[in-house]
Design a protein around this motif. Structure first.
Motif, mmCIF file in Angstrom:
data_model
loop_
_atom_site.group_PDB
_atom_site.id
_atom_site.type_symbol
_atom_site.label_atom_id
_atom_site.label_comp_id
_atom_site.label_asym_id
_atom_site.label_seq_id
_atom_site.Cartn_x
_atom_site.Cartn_y
_atom_site.Cartn_z
ATOM 1 N N GLU A 33 0.915 -1.248 -0.253
ATOM 2 C CA GLU A 33 0.030 -0.022 0.044
ATOM 3 C C GLU A 33 0.791 1.292 0.064
ATOM 4 O O GLU A 33 0.526 2.038 -0.385
ATOM 5 N N HIS A 461 -16.350 2.428 3.486
ATOM 6 C CA HIS A 461 -15.023 1.819 3.788
ATOM 7 C C HIS A 461 -15.227 0.622 4.453
ATOM 8 O O HIS A 461 -16.136 0.505 5.252
ATOM 9 N N HIS A 465 -8.908 -2.992 9.468
ATOM 10 C CA HIS A 465 -7.902 -3.594 8.896
ATOM 11 C C HIS A 465 -7.111 -4.290 9.910
ATOM 12 O O HIS A 465 -7.117 -3.846 11.312
ATOM 13 N N HIS A 474 -1.572 -1.023 7.976
ATOM 14 C CA HIS A 474 -2.276 -1.976 7.262
ATOM 15 C C HIS A 474 -1.800 -3.023 7.069
ATOM 16 O O HIS A 474 -1.130 -3.283 6.147
ATOM 17 N N GLY A 476 -2.456 -7.344 6.048
ATOM 18 C CA GLY A 476 -3.207 -8.549 5.845
ATOM 19 C C GLY A 476 -2.959 -9.710 6.433
ATOM 20 O O GLY A 476 -1.900 -9.686 7.363
ATOM 21 N N ALA A 479 -9.533 -8.706 7.657
ATOM 22 C CA ALA A 479 -9.943 -7.240 7.677
ATOM 23 C C ALA A 479 -11.269 -7.492 8.022
ATOM 24 O O ALA A 479 -12.154 -8.586 7.692
ATOM 25 N N SER A 481 -14.190 -6.198 6.395
ATOM 26 C CA SER A 481 -14.795 -5.686 5.038
ATOM 27 C C SER A 481 -15.630 -6.645 4.322
ATOM 28 O O SER A 481 -14.919 -7.889 4.310
ATOM 29 N N ALA A 484 -12.839 -8.076 1.818
ATOM 30 C CA ALA A 484 -11.933 -8.757 2.347
ATOM 31 C C ALA A 484 -12.087 -10.336 2.149
ATOM 32 O O ALA A 484 -12.991 -10.933 1.918
ATOM 33 N N LEU A 495 -6.567 -6.156 14.905
ATOM 34 C CA LEU A 495 -7.259 -5.355 13.711
ATOM 35 C C LEU A 495 -7.999 -3.917 14.575
ATOM 36 O O LEU A 495 -8.159 -3.952 15.736
#
Length: 590
Positions: A33, A461, A465, A474, A476, A479, A481, A484, A495
């Motif tokens: 990112e 959003h 994360h 951020h 992985g 997440a 989401s 995700a 998180l």
């Protein structure tokens, strides 16, 4: 060159390369990112500076795709005469290509795209053409040099596990899968696996490079030799060979006849293409380091707690200062962010901000990832919302916290209090959740939205994360989401819990704490193991924005207990003036 000249120059380069289009992602060759200045191709070409985006350039039109965090920002930064703006989820790139580029040859840089992302574009009916050199680089005359900061050892007292243990465990996963080696393209994986950190990025302590992990636990680290001083070479040990990046093609060709794991979502397509050409078998699979890295070991977990407690003192000093400074009208978005950074710089083990602070007053708070600049900076005025989203990198942990504040002294409007409280209810719903093992982040996202949904409101959003251990803010693969991957939550993962609400042109609301996943206690008739969250962040909520009558008794009790915990754990470490302010800020709701 002007933006129009840059776009025209790129189109001329594409015509010379024999393609009718080109993909320009935000990522660099490490697919992260955050990228160094030398990797900011998307920003240089388009003017858009968000951390997520993709540009598609055709001879007769061009489009930029980004997500809901950045649509408002992109509208402000793009020239609409040059660029169409598309929501990357609601208006995916594959649909745009199908409409405008079907049958065309579209070029791409195989170092900047994972194979999985390229495959998702195939239904567009285009021919994807890997280009040997990036045409953006060819026209970017003043492109900065790549970063060259040194890689340094990360002490075992903070890492918790020796690098040899980590490599041995990851190698066992390869042997179990009957794979001979794995490509490591994510510099976060290199940092964690080898217990090294670096300074190639401003806010994430990475030494950029690539790695090959073999099934016997030995490894090759592809990094410019000048970045690896003698102390770090000694730290890496004899089982790790340091080679320059130019040695990568030969190292992959030497794997002919072997089976090599390549993460199709997190590795540049160049690796799989080169391995197949060399006669190796490419086995698609997750980066073997990614999940172990996300599940913090006990030392990393305690480091996170310690880092958040120290960070909380800086936050309390800032909030107490802000309560007195905001009514004067003399502070701006930039000066407030600078003051918070100054408080953090006095905290032991502080290294850097974990990202540039999002300091947004009034309408700027509605720009989800707003960044105040000299041009956009404005005064923080009386009787408005101020949103401050910030974090720090400490040697023992990474923090990220958001608070929405009312600048007073007048009362906050009833509608604002109602919406803030609904955001708070979602924040509490996630923080207090117990859930069975096997549940993934996408399954929990809706809990944080329910109170808003009941009023016909939402936010564009994800709710949270993953966060690294003195690594990326951020991280992985987990997440909260809907977009995700459904990776089950596991003990040790950290998180963020950050629902929000944004009214463009007026204000933004976001409340964020970091949560640590842990085992939940057994309850009667419980037939499977459950998990729960431990709240790491310690900072009071602005009581003036809470409409207490909207809270249930359980929600109200949770807020009061949390505020009491903040006072008990943080107050004793504050100066008398801050401690006095904190006592009032943490008083029970009335």
């Amino acid at each position: 060159m002007s933006p129009a000249e840059r776009l025209a120059a790129l189109r001329a380069a594409l015509e010379k390369a024999g393609v009718q289009g080109f993909l320009v992602p935000r990522a660099d060759e490490h697919l992260g990112e955050y990228v160094p200045p030398s990797g900011e191709r998307l920003a240089w070409l388009t003017g858009f500076t968000g951390s997520a985006g993709l540009a598609l350039v055709l001879p007769d039109r061009a489009a930029l795709f980004t997500d809901g965090r950045y649509t408002t920002q992109a509208q402000q930064q793009l020239d609409p005469a040059l660029w169409e703006l598309r929501h990357i989820v609601d208006q995916p790139a594959v649909d745009w290509l199908k409409e405008h580029a079907a049958g065309r040859r579209i070029g791409y840089d195989p170092w900047l795209h994972p194979e999985a992302a390229l495959k998702r574009l195939e239904p567009a009916g285009i021919t994807l053409v890997p280009l040997p050199t990036n045409p953006v680089d060819a026209i970017w005359a003043d492109r900065p040099a790549p970063p060259a900061a040194a890689a340094v050892p990360h002490p075992l007292r903070h890492a918790g596990l020796a690098a040899e243990e980590k490599r041995s465990a990851a190698a066992a996963l390869l042997r179990e899968a009957k794979e001979d080696a794995a490509v490591l393209a994510d510099s976060h994986s290199l940092a964690w696996l080898f217990n090294i950190r670096g300074g190639d990025l401003d806010h994430t302590p990475l030494a950029l490079g690539f790695g090959l992990l073999r099934d016997d636990g030995s490894a090759e680290l592809f990094m410019e030799p000048g970045k690896v001083p003698p102390e770090t070479r000694a730290h890496l040990g004899n089982a790790v060979t340091v080679r320059p990046r130019e040695a990568l093609p030969g190292a992959l060709e030497a794997l002919a006849g072997r089976t090599v794991r390549v993460d199709p979502e997190a590795t540049p397509a160049w690796f799989a293409e080169t391995l197949r050409a060399a006669g190796a078998t490419v086995a698609a699979g997750d980066d073997p380091v990614r999940l172990p890295r996300a599940c913090k070991n006990p030392v990393e977990q305690q480091g996170a707690r310690d880092a958040h407690r120290r960070d909380a003192v800086a936050l309390a000093r800032f909030l107490a200062w802000f309560a007195a400074a905001a009514p004067t009208g003399r502070e701006t978005e930039v000066s407030a962010a600078d003051r918070l950074l100054a408080f953090r710089r006095e905290v032991p083990l502080f290294k850097a901000e974990s990202f540039p602070a999002i300091s947004g007053a009034g309408e700027h708070g509605a720009v989800i990832h707003y960044r105040a600049t000299e041009a956009s900076d404005r005064p923080i005025r009386l009787d408005e919302c101020y949103l401050i989203d910030s974090g720090a990198q400490y040697l023992d942990g990474t923090t990220d916290v958001t608070r929405t504040l009312w600048t007073g002294p007048g009362p906050a409007p009833a509608a604002l209090r109602e919406r803030y409280t609904r955001v708070l209810q979602g924040h509490i719903a996630l923080a207090t959740l117990r859930f069975p093992k096997g549940v993934a982040g996408p399954h929990l996202d809706a809990f944080a939205r329910r109170a808003l949904w009941e009023a016909g409101l939402d936010y564009d959003h994800g709710t949270g994360h993953g966060v690294g251990s003195y690594l990326s803010v951020h991280e992985g693969p987990v997440a909260f989401s809907r977009a995700a991957r459904p990776v089950p939550l596991a003990p040790g993962m950290i998180l963020s819990d950050e629902p929000g609400y944004y009214l463009p042109g007026q204000y933004g609301i976001r409340i964020e704490n970091l949560l640590l996943v842990r085992e939940a206690g057994q309850r009667p008739d419980q037939v499977k193991p459950f998990l729960e969250f431990e709240t790491l962040t310690l900072a009071p909520y602005d009581r003036r924005l809470i409409e207490a009558a909207l809270l249930s008794p359980a929600e109200r009790a949770w807020v009061d207990a949390y505020q009491a915990r903040v006072l008990a754990e943080v107050g004793p470490h504050c100066d008398p003036a801050t401690a006095s302010w904190l006592a009032a800020a943490c008083a029970p709701l009335t």
